[in-house]
Design a protein around this motif. Structure first.
Motif, PDB file in Angstrom:
ATOM      1  N   THR A  98       0.849  -1.186   0.000  1.00  0.00           N
ATOM      2  CA  THR A  98       0.000   0.000   0.000  1.00  0.00           C
ATOM      3  C   THR A  98       0.884   1.236   0.000  1.00  0.00           C
ATOM      4  OG1 THR A  98      -1.750  -1.123   1.233  1.00  0.00           O
ATOM      5  CG2 THR A  98      -1.768   1.285   1.277  1.00  0.00           C
TER       6      THR A  98
ATOM      7  N   LYS B  58       1.230   4.751   1.150  1.00  0.00           N
ATOM      8  CA  LYS B  58       0.653   5.658   2.149  1.00  0.00           C
ATOM      9  C   LYS B  58       1.067   7.093   1.821  1.00  0.00           C
ATOM     10  CE  LYS B  58       0.914   6.878   7.065  1.00  0.00           C
ATOM     11  NZ  LYS B  58       1.577   6.567   8.364  1.00  0.00           N
TER      12      LYS B  58
ATOM     13  N   GLY C 139       6.010   3.320   0.835  1.00  0.00           N
ATOM     14  CA  GLY C 139       5.596   2.064   0.237  1.00  0.00           C
ATOM     15  C   GLY C 139       6.532   0.972   0.684  1.00  0.00           C
TER      16      GLY C 139
ATOM     17  N   LYS D 252       1.720   1.690  -9.066  1.00  0.00           N
ATOM     18  CA  LYS D 252       0.978   2.115  -7.874  1.00  0.00           C
ATOM     19  C   LYS D 252       1.373   3.517  -7.446  1.00  0.00           C
ATOM     20  CE  LYS D 252      -1.006  -1.624  -5.303  1.00  0.00           C
ATOM     21  NZ  LYS D 252      -1.208  -2.198  -3.954  1.00  0.00           N
TER      22      LYS D 252
ATOM     23  N   THR E  37      -0.912   6.995  -7.314  1.00  0.00           N
ATOM     24  CA  THR E  37      -0.983   7.848  -6.129  1.00  0.00           C
ATOM     25  C   THR E  37      -0.646   9.290  -6.483  1.00  0.00           C
ATOM     26  OG1 THR E  37      -0.380   5.989  -4.705  1.00  0.00           O
ATOM     27  CG2 THR E  37      -0.092   8.201  -3.801  1.00  0.00           C
TER      28      THR E  37
END
Length: 294
Positions: free
Chosen positions: A28, A30, A43, A70, A74
């Motif tokens: 994930t 953040k 990450g 990813k 973001t």
């Protein structure tokens, strides 16, 4: 020098293995808003800094390549701008692994000259490499940020470290010259040293102020007191190990002397990538075989 080589190879293998084993679906990204238009992305690997202006975006470090999609998603949720600058704090793969994936025709990759040298030695593709290099420092500008300092610190984590200080926003990204509340990895075979590491932290402390927000290479968003704690810890260790060496204690005796690090072990400093034994070995090796710029 054998001990230095062992620990450096161990670290390099760890980074390589991490890259091979990363499953993006388990990671994930953040996002923490540091101040207006400044974000820290966490990450897997080194922390990323994103700074947004009206029509430009600056990125510091790129983590591992398997996470690029990813990370892009973001960033797209933060800004619709192209990335104008991608600044690498040093050459390690957990900070540069995604370079090629972010290096579009609108993007300029920037790093200290030794980063380019080491990435070339590692036979990285052209898109991976810095396009502008600095020796000591450069000043960058964005439409609403005219005071962006990229400053080289010598023989610290590596021989190619830079910190990035947004003076007007009062935010600094320190790269791996700072691990929050953990023992740092000092890459001796890449030109790092304990004396250079402490000196780099002291220089940054003198450059910023009590209200500066600090993005570490690894760990949570930090305050100036966290940096002061790190400096004190490293000075304590250096002094204790230098004393033990002056008393002719062997490397093995120092590594197994739990009293040297007990105070900080109890605070959890040894729970990260570098445990207390490795920290003592790194400092011993650095003092015995000091790295300095040519």
């Amino acid at each position: 020098m054998k001990s230095i080589y062992f620990f450096t190879v161990l670290a390099a293998l760890s980074f390589s293995n991490i890259t091979a084993q990363i499953d993006p679906t388990t990671v994930t990204i953040k996002t923490t808003e540091v101040v207006d238009d400044v974000y820290m992305l966490e990450g897997r690997g080194g922390n990323i800094m994103i700074v947004v202006s009206d029509d430009e975006t600056l990125m510091v470090d790129s983590q591992f390549a398997p996470l690029s999609e990813k990370i892009k998603a973001t960033i797209d949720s933060i800004s619709s701008n192209d990335i104008t600058y991608l600044v690498n704090t040093h050459h390690h793969g957990d900070h540069t692994g995604g370079n090629e994936n972010f290096n579009s025709k609108e993007t300029t990759v920037i790093a200290q000259a030794n980063v380019l040298k080491r990435l070339k030695e590692a036979d990285k593709a052209v898109g991976y490499l810095p396009e502008i290099t600095l020796d000591e420092n450069i000043k960058l500008e964005m439409p609403d940020d005219k005071n962006i300092m990229v400053v080289h610190v010598h023989n610290a984590h590596t021989d190619g470290d830079s910190f990035i200080y947004f003076v007007d926003k009062n935010v600094v990204h320190m790269g791996d010259v700072f691990f929050k509340d953990k023992y740092p990895f000092i890459d001796l075979n890449s030109g790092g040293s304990i004396d250079g590491y402490i000196a780099a932290q002291q220089l940054i402390l003198q450059t910023i102020n009590e209200d500066t927000h600090i993005i570490p290479g690894h760990g949570e968003l930090s305050k100036v007191q966290d940096l002061k704690n790190s400096i004190n810890m490293l000075k304590d260790f250096r002094k204790a190990i230098q004393l033990a060496m002056s008393l002719n204690h062997t490397r093995e005796q120092i590594m197994t002397n739990t009293e040297i690090t007990k105070r900080y072990d109890d605070l959890g400093y040894g729970d990260g990538f570098i445990n207390s034994e490795r920290m003592k070995a790194i400092i011993y090796d650095s003092l015995k075989y000091p790295n300095t710029d040519n």
